[in-house]
Enzyme design. Sequence first.
Site, PDB file in Angstrom:
ATOM      1  CG  HIS A 285      -2.109  -0.883   1.067  1.00  7.44           C
ATOM      2  ND1 HIS A 285      -3.251  -0.763   1.796  1.00  7.44           N
ATOM      3  CD2 HIS A 285      -2.332  -1.928   0.221  1.00  7.44           C
ATOM      4  CE1 HIS A 285      -4.134  -1.682   1.434  1.00  7.44           C
ATOM      5  NE2 HIS A 285      -3.586  -2.405   0.483  1.00  7.44           N
TER       6      HIS A 285
ATOM      7  CE1 TYR B  97      -5.227   3.543   9.115  1.00  6.67           C
ATOM      8  CE2 TYR B  97      -5.669   3.411  11.464  1.00  6.67           C
ATOM      9  CZ  TYR B  97      -4.962   3.005  10.361  1.00  6.67           C
ATOM     10  OH  TYR B  97      -3.983   2.053  10.500  1.00  6.67           O
TER      11      TYR B  97
ATOM     12  N   PRO C  69      -3.903  -0.154  19.149  1.00  3.33           N
ATOM     13  CG  PRO C  69      -5.687  -1.545  18.578  1.00  3.33           C
ATOM     14  CD  PRO C  69      -5.061  -0.842  19.723  1.00  3.33           C
TER      15      PRO C  69
ATOM     16  CE  LYS D 164       4.467   2.992  13.759  1.00  2.00           C
ATOM     17  NZ  LYS D 164       4.068   2.446  12.443  1.00  2.00           N
TER      18      LYS D 164
ATOM     19  CE1 TYR E 209      -1.137   3.584   9.923  1.00  6.45           C
ATOM     20  CE2 TYR E 209      -0.041   2.960   7.886  1.00  6.45           C
ATOM     21  CZ  TYR E 209      -1.063   2.790   8.803  1.00  6.45           C
ATOM     22  OH  TYR E 209      -1.999   1.798   8.604  1.00  6.45           O
TER      23      TYR E 209
HETATM   24  P1  RFL Z   1       2.088 -12.471  21.428  1.00  2.73           P
HETATM   25  O1  RFL Z   1       1.684 -12.506  19.988  1.00  2.73           O
HETATM   26  O2  RFL Z   1       1.081 -12.139  22.438  1.00  2.73           O
HETATM   27  O3  RFL Z   1       2.778 -13.866  21.759  1.00  2.73           O
HETATM   28  C1  RFL Z   1       3.072 -14.275  23.079  1.00  2.73           C
HETATM   29  C2  RFL Z   1       2.987 -15.770  23.152  1.00  2.73           C
HETATM   30  O4  RFL Z   1       3.350 -16.209  24.449  1.00  2.73           O
HETATM   31  C3  RFL Z   1       2.471 -17.236  24.858  1.00  2.73           C
HETATM   32  N1  RFL Z   1       2.505 -17.308  26.335  1.00  2.73           N
HETATM   33  C4  RFL Z   1       3.142 -18.276  27.020  1.00  2.73           C
HETATM   34  N2  RFL Z   1       3.843 -19.345  26.616  1.00  2.73           N
HETATM   35  C5  RFL Z   1       4.357 -20.159  27.561  1.00  2.73           C
HETATM   36  N3  RFL Z   1       4.191 -19.944  28.891  1.00  2.73           N
HETATM   37  C6  RFL Z   1       3.507 -18.874  29.345  1.00  2.73           C
HETATM   38  N4  RFL Z   1       3.377 -18.671  30.658  1.00  2.73           N
HETATM   39  C7  RFL Z   1       2.939 -17.984  28.394  1.00  2.73           C
HETATM   40  N5  RFL Z   1       2.193 -16.859  28.482  1.00  2.73           N
HETATM   41  C8  RFL Z   1       1.941 -16.455  27.228  1.00  2.73           C
HETATM   42  C9  RFL Z   1       1.126 -16.835  24.263  1.00  2.73           C
HETATM   43  O5  RFL Z   1       0.236 -17.931  24.134  1.00  2.73           O
HETATM   44  C10 RFL Z   1       1.569 -16.273  22.910  1.00  2.73           C
HETATM   45  O6  RFL Z   1       1.591 -17.270  21.905  1.00  2.73           O
HETATM   46  O7  RFL Z   1       3.302 -11.414  21.637  1.00  2.73           O
HETATM   47  P2  RFL Z   1       4.489 -10.992  20.653  1.00  2.73           P
HETATM   48  O8  RFL Z   1       5.147 -12.184  20.032  1.00  2.73           O
HETATM   49  O9  RFL Z   1       5.290 -10.031  21.425  1.00  2.73           O
HETATM   50  O10 RFL Z   1       3.752 -10.230  19.423  1.00  2.73           O
HETATM   51  C11 RFL Z   1       3.111  -8.996  19.602  1.00  2.73           C
HETATM   52  C12 RFL Z   1       1.899  -8.860  18.664  1.00  2.73           C
HETATM   53  O11 RFL Z   1       1.104 -10.008  18.779  1.00  2.73           O
HETATM   54  C13 RFL Z   1       1.055  -7.599  18.960  1.00  2.73           C
HETATM   55  O12 RFL Z   1       1.888  -6.506  19.298  1.00  2.73           O
HETATM   56  C14 RFL Z   1       0.194  -7.167  17.752  1.00  2.73           C
HETATM   57  O13 RFL Z   1      -0.761  -8.141  17.451  1.00  2.73           O
HETATM   58  C15 RFL Z   1      -0.501  -5.829  18.034  1.00  2.73           C
HETATM   59  N6  RFL Z   1      -1.421  -5.425  16.955  1.00  2.73           N
HETATM   60  C16 RFL Z   1      -0.954  -4.824  15.786  1.00  2.73           C
HETATM   61  N7  RFL Z   1       0.374  -4.650  15.602  1.00  2.73           N
HETATM   62  C17 RFL Z   1       0.842  -4.123  14.415  1.00  2.73           C
HETATM   63  O14 RFL Z   1       2.065  -3.958  14.278  1.00  2.73           O
HETATM   64  N8  RFL Z   1       0.003  -3.793  13.372  1.00  2.73           N
HETATM   65  C18 RFL Z   1      -1.348  -3.953  13.480  1.00  2.73           C
HETATM   66  O15 RFL Z   1      -2.060  -3.709  12.497  1.00  2.73           O
HETATM   67  C19 RFL Z   1      -1.881  -4.451  14.733  1.00  2.73           C
HETATM   68  N9  RFL Z   1      -3.209  -4.643  14.900  1.00  2.73           N
HETATM   69  C20 RFL Z   1      -2.805  -5.660  17.093  1.00  2.73           C
HETATM   70  C21 RFL Z   1      -3.680  -5.234  16.045  1.00  2.73           C
HETATM   71  C22 RFL Z   1      -3.326  -6.301  18.220  1.00  2.73           C
HETATM   72  C23 RFL Z   1      -4.689  -6.510  18.334  1.00  2.73           C
HETATM   73  N10 RFL Z   1      -5.145  -7.197  19.495  1.00  2.73           N
HETATM   74  C24 RFL Z   1      -6.067  -8.272  19.466  1.00  2.73           C
HETATM   75  C25 RFL Z   1      -4.448  -6.999  20.749  1.00  2.73           C
HETATM   76  C26 RFL Z   1      -5.041  -5.431  16.147  1.00  2.73           C
HETATM   77  C27 RFL Z   1      -5.571  -6.036  17.302  1.00  2.73           C
HETATM   78  C28 RFL Z   1      -7.062  -6.176  17.384  1.00  2.73           C
HETATM   79  C1  PHB Z   2      -5.488  -4.708  10.809  1.00  4.26           C
HETATM   80  O1  PHB Z   2      -5.529  -4.895   9.571  1.00  4.26           O
HETATM   81  O2  PHB Z   2      -5.752  -5.593  11.619  1.00  4.26           O
HETATM   82  C2  PHB Z   2      -5.076  -3.371  11.313  1.00  4.26           C
HETATM   83  C3  PHB Z   2      -4.620  -2.409  10.431  1.00  4.26           C
HETATM   84  C4  PHB Z   2      -4.259  -1.160  10.902  1.00  4.26           C
HETATM   85  C5  PHB Z   2      -4.363  -0.879  12.258  1.00  4.26           C
HETATM   86  C6  PHB Z   2      -4.787  -1.845  13.146  1.00  4.26           C
HETATM   87  C7  PHB Z   2      -5.158  -3.093  12.667  1.00  4.26           C
HETATM   88  O3  PHB Z   2      -4.022   0.362  12.700  1.00  4.26           O
END
Ligand code: RFL
Ligand code: PHB
Length: 386
Positions: free
Chosen positions: A72, A195, A287, A291, A379
Amino acid sequence: MRTKVAITGAGPAGLLLSHLLHLRGIDSVVLESRDRAYVERRQRAGMLEQGTVDVLRDSGVGERLDREGLTHHGIELRFGGTGHRVPLTELTGRTVTVYAQTEIVKDLIAARLAAGGEIRFGAEVLAVDASAPSVTYRQDGETHTLECDVIAGCDGFHGVSRRAVPGVTTYEREYPFGWLGVLADVAPSTDELIYAYSERGFALHSLRSPRISRLYLQVDPADDLAAWPDDRIWSELRARFATRDGWELRDGPILEKAITPMRGFVAEPMRHDRLFLAGDAAHIVPPTGAKGLNLAVSDVTVLAEALGAWYDSGSAELLDAYSGTCLKRVWRAEHFSYWMTTLLHRDPGQDAFGHRLQLSHLAYVAASKAAVTTLAENYVGAALTL
Ligand code: RFL
Ligand code: PHB
């Protein structure tokens, strides 16, 4: 049992670290409490900075990303019934890529297993010892100890690693917003992410593929999903995205929905003795700025290089700099995520003065090249390494 680097958590941070260490000839074991199907299905992020794409591609796990990821060049800010394009590439020279976190996790698990890497699923970490480095975990009802040189705490926000950093300082902000995230079986109604700010609250139109849409609605974080039947979700999305030029939102079957609270959180330092925290274990961002995943990738890229230098030459210089290096980027992302969140959400506790300021801020970002460049360079991640 012994390994060089014990990694808690098979999210993007833990899996990518294990892969990057393997490329440097350093063995590791990943301990993950959930099963493989669960971590491969968990719906989360979707927007990758170019730097994140480069790390995945350069380390040999970018093949499917290159084939299926959608490049994009801009995003749309929509308010007052009008869209305003933010030309990211024109302003910064960089692109962003839509490719789901779940797909990155699948690609990394496949790469680690193909290379003979060890990921123990269903292994719940109970405690980590940062000084006599070892990890205690339970698998199949039995308790085991894994000894190691170094522990990488990649077990996310609810993990146990952070607790093993004595005297850790935590900084936290709860936002009075939640996001209702929806995965829908319908072609996206837009080529670029939208957005949208409306008086009814924030909405985001993202996508997963040319056939699957990903949509978000600002809701009360205490809301029950039962209060959001599918037809209410679609009519609320339509109201928040409405334009004066008759733009239409396509709808379709909702495959999945969930509500996530929004918070900012940082733990400092990200290291104690032989334990290094990375990703959501150390920091959370709301989110809106997309980031979280990008920060996790950046942390483990820094950590893999520092561990590589330590094993190669015995020099601890990069390891000693790890926490400070990462935190600069983390705080830039915290500020940007706060900035995007307060710009675009409707705060129920805001007074009339604050509301007028917010509307003026939106108009300024849409009208001023300087203001929109601030948004764009944060961004795409260009402003994150200061
Ligand atoms: P994770 O992905 O949470 O992985 C941690 C893992 O540790 C396990 N765990 C354990 N394992 C063993 N023993 C224990 N005691 C444990 N406790 C926990 C868990 O089961 C899991 O598998 O962390 P990690 O690897 O640091 O990754 C971070 C990302 O997942 C997170 O920052 C992003 O998803 C945030 N996020 C977004 N980030 C972006 O860069 N771009 C986006 O567009 C974006 N959109 C989002 C998001 C997060 C969202 N939610 C649901 C929080 C959109 C949403 C809705
Ligand atoms: C997504 O596609 O899940 C997404 C994209 C942009 C954001 C957050 C989530 O800022």
